[in-house]
Design an enzyme around this catalytic site. Sequence first.
Site, PDB file in Angstrom:
ATOM      1  N   ARG A  64     -19.283   3.622  40.430  1.00 49.95           N
ATOM      2  CA  ARG A  64     -19.458   3.928  41.857  1.00 49.95           C
ATOM      3  C   ARG A  64     -20.435   5.089  42.041  1.00 49.95           C
ATOM      4  O   ARG A  64     -21.243   5.079  42.962  1.00 49.95           O
ATOM      5  CB  ARG A  64     -18.115   4.245  42.512  1.00 49.95           C
ATOM      6  N   GLU A 114     -11.598   2.232  57.942  1.00 51.33           N
ATOM      7  CA  GLU A 114     -11.042   3.222  57.030  1.00 51.33           C
ATOM      8  C   GLU A 114     -10.036   4.132  57.727  1.00 51.33           C
ATOM      9  O   GLU A 114     -10.038   4.260  58.955  1.00 51.33           O
ATOM     10  CB  GLU A 114     -12.161   4.073  56.400  1.00 51.33           C
ATOM     11  N   LYS A 120     -20.297   7.369  48.170  1.00 52.71           N
ATOM     12  CA  LYS A 120     -19.392   8.520  48.294  1.00 52.71           C
ATOM     13  C   LYS A 120     -20.249   9.781  48.400  1.00 52.71           C
ATOM     14  O   LYS A 120     -20.442  10.514  47.427  1.00 52.71           O
ATOM     15  CB  LYS A 120     -18.431   8.579  47.104  1.00 52.71           C
TER      16      LYS A 120
END
Length: 339
Positions: free
Chosen positions: A82, A220, A184
């Site tokens: 990620r 989210e 992220k």
Amino acid sequence: MAYENIEWDKLGFDYIKTDQRYLSHWRNGDWDQGTLTEDNVLHISEGSTALHYGQQCFEGLKAYRCKDGSINLFRPDQNALRMQRSCARLLMPAPSTEQFIEACKQVAKANERFIPPYGSGGALYLRPFVIGVGDNIGVRTAPEFIFSVFCIPVGPYFKGGMKPNNFVISSYDRAAPQGTGAAKVGGNYAASLMPGSQAKKNNFADCIYLDPQTHTKIEEVGSANFFAITHNDEFVTPKSPSVLPGITRLSLIELAQSRLGLKVIEGDVFIDKLSEFKEAGACGTAAVITPIGGIEYNGKLHVFHSEKEVGPVVSRLYAELTGVQSGDVEAPEGWIVKV
């Protein structure tokens, strides 16, 4: 700080300076070998792109003390992958999976005395990050980069035992449809500070963000992923290009299928169809699972299983995943890396 002097039962999620952290520099097209250092202060140029243009990303994962005294790293390869995707989105060089895992192992081992004991509910939280540094002022990718991993001991997320929390739908957007929602990066979290603060002032655990294009679908929960259980025992979780692909979310999907026999559906979760679900939760590295008691939308609170008790499916998922992390439950192949 001596190992035996840490008050494990009082640990929260706060910064604590530990003994060693990993530091590696990217210059002239490659990462150096990296080293451990006691210095917890970064020395960077005032023109660093991380400071002015948000060219940075980070990860979060944990190391757990097992009953036999060994140390488990939970799925660090997935965090490495990620981070590589986040770096690619921001035009940054990424550490290889091997360098990432080795750095995490070195940091966990060098700070072993800070790992909470087995059975305490705590863990060693590791924070890897990549930032753009070097003398620069224009809007462009940095001339140099830093990859670092530091750690802090953290206590159990639920001090009095796991219990449901209520959330409220936010009118703000977390990320743009073709933006950085799936990476992220710090900017996503900076954007969530004000909506989250407003939700907490109104006695909610946090806010829930809808899709930025239509504002009709759940995406989210604060800084965590959303999932729900239908009345037909299906595990449902949003799928969208602006949703961060969480490692905990990925793990719950696999365990829901293989261990609980649930059908998994990744797709749209419409805010006006909450009655289809009997249980709901938010999942992420910090809490693993935060049970959702209710969601307030347009002034009305929709309650799932209960505002006071955790539902049976969410409880089983939590027990299965935390058991794998601590070594008490057999892990799927490749999920655990021993330090």
